[in-house]
Design a protein around this motif. Structure first.
Motif, short mmCIF file in Angstrom:
data_model
loop_
_atom_site.label_atom_id
_atom_site.label_comp_id
_atom_site.label_asym_id
_atom_site.label_seq_id
_atom_site.Cartn_x
_atom_site.Cartn_y
_atom_site.Cartn_z
N ALA A 138 104.06 11.12 -47.03
CA ALA A 138 103.29 11.10 -45.79
C ALA A 138 103.62 12.33 -44.95
CB ALA A 138 103.58 9.83 -45.00
N LEU A 139 102.62 12.78 -44.20
CA LEU A 139 102.80 13.94 -43.32
C LEU A 139 101.86 13.81 -42.13
CD1 LEU A 139 104.00 16.79 -42.79
CD2 LEU A 139 102.03 17.71 -44.03
N ARG A 140 102.39 14.15 -40.96
CA ARG A 140 101.58 14.23 -39.74
C ARG A 140 101.76 15.63 -39.17
NH1 ARG A 140 101.61 9.91 -34.72
NH2 ARG A 140 99.97 10.90 -33.48
N ALA A 141 100.66 16.35 -38.99
CA ALA A 141 100.77 17.75 -38.59
C ALA A 141 99.61 18.16 -37.71
CB ALA A 141 100.82 18.65 -39.83
N ASP A 142 99.82 19.23 -36.94
CA ASP A 142 98.75 19.85 -36.16
C ASP A 142 98.10 20.94 -37.01
OD1 ASP A 142 99.36 18.26 -33.99
OD2 ASP A 142 100.70 19.73 -33.09
N LYS A 151 94.07 23.24 -37.78
CA LYS A 151 92.72 23.57 -37.37
C LYS A 151 91.72 23.09 -38.41
CE LYS A 151 93.99 27.67 -34.69
NZ LYS A 151 93.77 29.14 -34.52
N SER A 152 90.49 22.98 -37.96
CA SER A 152 89.42 22.58 -38.87
C SER A 152 89.34 23.55 -40.04
CB SER A 152 88.09 22.55 -38.13
OG SER A 152 87.02 22.24 -39.00
N GLY A 153 89.34 23.01 -41.27
CA GLY A 153 89.24 23.84 -42.46
C GLY A 153 90.57 24.19 -43.09
N GLU A 154 91.69 23.94 -42.39
CA GLU A 154 92.99 24.16 -43.01
C GLU A 154 93.31 23.01 -43.95
OE1 GLU A 154 95.33 26.97 -39.79
OE2 GLU A 154 95.63 24.79 -39.70
N VAL A 155 94.33 23.20 -44.80
CA VAL A 155 94.61 22.26 -45.88
C VAL A 155 96.02 21.70 -45.74
CG1 VAL A 155 94.72 21.95 -48.38
CG2 VAL A 155 93.07 23.56 -47.40
N VAL A 156 96.13 20.39 -45.84
CA VAL A 156 97.43 19.72 -45.88
C VAL A 156 97.80 19.50 -47.35
CG1 VAL A 156 98.69 17.61 -45.36
CG2 VAL A 156 97.16 18.59 -43.65
N VAL A 157 99.00 19.93 -47.72
CA VAL A 157 99.50 19.74 -49.08
C VAL A 157 100.71 18.82 -49.01
CG1 VAL A 157 100.27 20.86 -51.20
CG2 VAL A 157 98.78 22.10 -49.61
N THR A 158 100.68 17.74 -49.76
CA THR A 158 101.79 16.79 -49.76
C THR A 158 101.97 16.26 -51.17
OG1 THR A 158 102.73 14.85 -48.67
CG2 THR A 158 100.38 14.78 -49.20
N GLY A 186 105.51 17.86 -46.52
CA GLY A 186 104.30 18.59 -46.86
C GLY A 186 104.23 19.92 -46.13
N GLU A 187 103.12 20.61 -46.33
CA GLU A 187 102.88 21.92 -45.72
C GLU A 187 101.41 22.01 -45.29
OE1 GLU A 187 103.88 24.77 -48.70
OE2 GLU A 187 106.05 24.53 -48.45
N VAL A 188 101.15 22.95 -44.38
CA VAL A 188 99.78 23.24 -43.95
C VAL A 188 99.42 24.64 -44.44
CG1 VAL A 188 98.23 23.55 -41.99
CG2 VAL A 188 99.97 21.76 -41.92
N TRP A 189 98.34 24.73 -45.23
CA TRP A 189 97.87 25.99 -45.78
C TRP A 189 96.53 26.35 -45.17
CZ3 TRP A 189 98.58 25.83 -51.87
CH2 TRP A 189 99.94 25.66 -52.16
N ARG A 210 98.53 10.09 -45.79
CA ARG A 210 99.52 9.30 -46.54
C ARG A 210 99.00 9.10 -47.96
NH1 ARG A 210 103.82 5.98 -45.77
NH2 ARG A 210 104.07 4.28 -47.25
N LEU A 211 99.78 9.55 -48.92
CA LEU A 211 99.45 9.43 -50.34
C LEU A 211 100.35 8.38 -50.96
CD1 LEU A 211 98.13 10.54 -53.01
CD2 LEU A 211 100.05 12.16 -53.09
N GLU A 212 99.75 7.49 -51.75
CA GLU A 212 100.57 6.47 -52.40
C GLU A 212 99.91 6.01 -53.70
OE1 GLU A 212 99.22 2.33 -50.27
OE2 GLU A 212 100.68 3.57 -49.20
#
Length: 262
Positions: A105-109, A111-118, A180-183, A244-246
């Motif tokens: 799980a990850l909670r992050a700030d 922008k629209s179009g950015e990618v969360v990698v977890t 996770g990370e924000v790309w 949240r990935l499960e």
């Protein structure tokens, strides 16, 4: 002569007293006849009328109390909503302790179009799973705001993951929080391009799902479950994004060594 004078004087006094008594009785009788009997008086009913100033004061007090009641009811409803959300989040956090599963799980700030990698946890076959989740802010037909979420899942071995920098997310824990990370979108495109043609890589792409800000969306592919909750920030294209990935944890297959019977 003196005795006669006394007798006459006494007689005169008696006559004068009788005369005065007769006059007094006559006057009293006339007064009694002239005085009318007392009239029966009924009490006058006076209607109670509030002065205009008092009525205005009562009206203002009623309006103020009505506003206070409405405000209290709104706060109570907001508290109930917050409490229900907190209970739901607590239940999500407790799931790994109650169910044998893999999760990240990850909670992050972002922008629209950015990618969360977890992800990055190890699967029973030895590979690692990574989820790429991209939310994009858009408009609905009625002019409201919506968030369209696209996602893809990569299953690859550690060597392939290390070649594109995904080894930063590798973990031996079955369940992780704030992992996770924000790309930017270009980074995801570059990684996928580098992995093209690499043997042993599995890529699953899920259909897009539209989620209203503040609501929760669910993406399911087989046993994979991805929960997303976007909350837009005022005055821009930023958002508070929770993912949240499960998936169920399948125990690795036990390979039986061959047994030779003598």
């Amino acid at each position: 002569m003196k005795s006669l004078s006394i007798i006459l004087t006494g007689l005169f006094g008696v006559l004068l007293g009788a005369f005065l008594m007769h006059r007094w009785l006559h006057v009293s009788d006339n007064a009694a006849e002239a005085t009318p009997p007392p009239a029966m008086l009924r009490p006058r009913v006076v209607e109670s009328v509030s002065p205009p100033i008092e009525l205005d004061r009562l009206t203002r007090e009623k309006a103020a109390l009505t506003a206070q009641l409405a405000d209290s009811q709104a706060r109570l409803a907001e508290r109930d909503t917050t409490l229900a959300a907190a209970r739901e989040q607590l239940a999500e956090l407790r799931r790994p302790m109650e169910v044998d599963m893999l999760s990240s799980a990850l909670r992050a700030d972002l922008k629209s179009g950015e990618v969360v990698v977890t992800g990055g946890y190890r699967l029973p076959d030895g590979k690692r799973l990574y989820a790429f989740v991209k939310p994009v802010i858009g408009k609905t037909d009625d002019g409201g705001e919506t968030v369209t979420v696209s996602s893809r899942f990569l299953s690859l071995d550690e060597t392939a993951g290390k070649s594109v920098g995904l080894d930063n997310l590798d973990t031996n824990a079955a369940n992780t929080l704030q992992h996770g990370e924000v790309w930017v979108a270009d980074e995801e495109t570059e990684v996928l391009k580098k992995l093209e043609g690499v043997p042993g890589i599995e890529v699953l792409t899920s259909p897009e799902v539209s989620v209203r800000p503040g609501s929760r969306g669910l993406i399911e592919i087989g046993d994979l479950r991805l929960r997303v909750t976007p909350a837009l920030k005022a005055g821009g294209d930023g958002m508070d994004f929770e993912v949240r990935l499960e998936q169920p944890q399948v125990p690795p297959k036990m390979e039986m060594a061959p047994v030779t019977l003598e």
